[in-house]
Scaffold this active site. Sequence first.
Site, PDB file in Angstrom:
ATOM      1  N   THR A  56       0.833  -1.206   0.000  1.00 31.53           N
ATOM      2  CA  THR A  56       0.000   0.000   0.000  1.00 31.53           C
ATOM      3  C   THR A  56       0.867   1.255   0.000  1.00 31.53           C
ATOM      4  O   THR A  56       0.584   2.218  -0.721  1.00 31.53           O
ATOM      5  CB  THR A  56      -0.966   0.003   1.203  1.00 31.53           C
ATOM      6  OG1 THR A  56      -1.759  -1.189   1.154  1.00 31.53           O
ATOM      7  CG2 THR A  56      -1.882   1.211   1.177  1.00 31.53           C
ATOM      8  N   CYS A  57       1.923   1.252   0.784  1.00 27.98           N
ATOM      9  CA  CYS A  57       2.807   2.422   0.846  1.00 27.98           C
ATOM     10  C   CYS A  57       3.504   2.651  -0.497  1.00 27.98           C
ATOM     11  O   CYS A  57       3.705   3.800  -0.905  1.00 27.98           O
ATOM     12  CB  CYS A  57       3.825   2.260   1.967  1.00 27.98           C
ATOM     13  SG  CYS A  57       3.064   2.181   3.610  1.00 27.98           S
ATOM     14  N   THR A  58       3.855   1.586  -1.182  1.00 24.76           N
ATOM     15  CA  THR A  58       4.473   1.708  -2.509  1.00 24.76           C
ATOM     16  C   THR A  58       3.497   2.360  -3.480  1.00 24.76           C
ATOM     17  O   THR A  58       3.848   3.300  -4.195  1.00 24.76           O
ATOM     18  CB  THR A  58       4.923   0.324  -3.020  1.00 24.76           C
ATOM     19  OG1 THR A  58       5.930  -0.178  -2.139  1.00 24.76           O
ATOM     20  CG2 THR A  58       5.464   0.413  -4.435  1.00 24.76           C
ATOM     21  N   ASN A  61       2.971   6.168  -2.487  1.00 24.66           N
ATOM     22  CA  ASN A  61       4.098   7.040  -2.791  1.00 24.66           C
ATOM     23  C   ASN A  61       4.292   7.191  -4.286  1.00 24.66           C
ATOM     24  O   ASN A  61       4.683   8.256  -4.755  1.00 24.66           O
ATOM     25  CB  ASN A  61       5.359   6.565  -2.069  1.00 24.66           C
ATOM     26  CG  ASN A  61       5.392   7.063  -0.648  1.00 24.66           C
ATOM     27  OD1 ASN A  61       5.817   8.174  -0.387  1.00 24.66           O
ATOM     28  ND2 ASN A  61       4.898   6.257   0.288  1.00 24.66           N
TER      29      ASN A  61
END
Length: 162
Positions: A56-58, A61
């Site tokens: 999710t963070c990938t 960002n």
Amino acid sequence: MTTATAPAKETTPIAVGAAAPDFTLKDQDNKDFKLADFIGKRPVALFFYPLDWSPTCTKENACFSQDLSRFGQYAEVAAVSRDSVWSHKAWAEKLGLKHRMLADLHLSAIKAYGLWHAGGNISQRATVLIDKTGKVAWVKVEADITKERDYSEVEVQLKKLA
């Protein structure tokens, strides 16, 4: 008989209208990002996220970088996690990320903004918008840390700062 205790300050999100706690953190290029440098000049959008390299963070960002002009026209954009400068640097190079990613290894800014996720010793997934005067204008903590934030909602709130 037991008494209930209030949630710890580091896990209680900062209130809208509060003065944004100042901080200085290193970005992926090992350059200082000082919140105070933007006060009186430009709003700031802080995207707190749990960890580099996670799915999710990938995705988030990558969105921040691809849509940097979408958000950056209203505010200085920075993403904050507990990862190191070196992790941010490797991740930015691998994914072609263009926005600033701030390393908060000691969780000082994360805790100052009340966004510490004690269970994982990481940041909550949260957005904090700070107006030009240094006041917190909007805070949104995602109830489910595994879900992406709503970028349209963030943009609507950013437009209010313009």
